[in-house]
Design a protein around this motif. Structure first.
Motif: not given
Length: 108
Positions: A16-19, A23-28, A72-75, A79-80
Motif C-alpha cells: 500500500d505504501i508503494a502504491g 500514485d503521488y509521483s504520477e499526480a505530481l 508486510e510493512l504497514v503504515d 498511506v493516508d
C-alpha cells in the motif's frame, strides 16, 4: 511487499505504501511539480527506517513484488497522507446542473 528501484538503490516497503507513493509521483508529474516524501522501509537487516524520495515529473521508480519472509510493512498514516496529497492535486469536479450555464452567453 514491494521493492522500489529508485536512483540506483532498492528499497523494501509495503504494498500500500508503494502504491500510494507511485500514485503521488504520477499526480505530481501531471501538474509539473515535485516533492520530497518520507516513507518507511525495511533494511536488509529487517529494521524499519525512513527513506526520503524526491518524486515528480522526472521520477523513475519501479515497484516489483518482493519475495521475502518479512511481515508486510504497514503504515496507514503514511498511506493516508500520500492519498490526501494526491487528491489535493486533482480538483474535484461536479456535474453541471440545469441552469448552471444560464449566466453564459450562448451556453457552452
Amino acid at each position: 511487499m514491494k521493492v522500489l528501484a529508485y536512483a540506483g538503490g532498492e528499497y523494501l516497503t509495503g504494498d500500500d505504501i508503494a502504491g500510494a507513493l507511485l500514485d503521488y509521483s504520477e499526480a505530481l508529474a501531471g501538474v509539473g511539480s515535485a516533492a520530497s516524501i518520507d516513507i518507511p522501509i525495511l533494511t536488509a537487516r529487517g529494521r524499519r527506517e525512513a527513506a526520503t524520495f524526491l518524486v515528480g515529473p522526472s521520477s523513475q521508480i519501479v515497484a516489483t513484488a518482493a519475495d521475502v519472509d518479512a511481515e508486510e510493512l504497514v503504515d496507514q498514516d503514511v498511506v493516508d497522507r500520500l492519498r490526501a496529497l494526491t487528491r489535493a492535486l486533482h480538483p474535484v469536479a461536479r456535474p453541471v446542473e440545469p441552469g448552471d450555464l444560464d449566466d453564459f452567453d450562448n451556453g457552452i
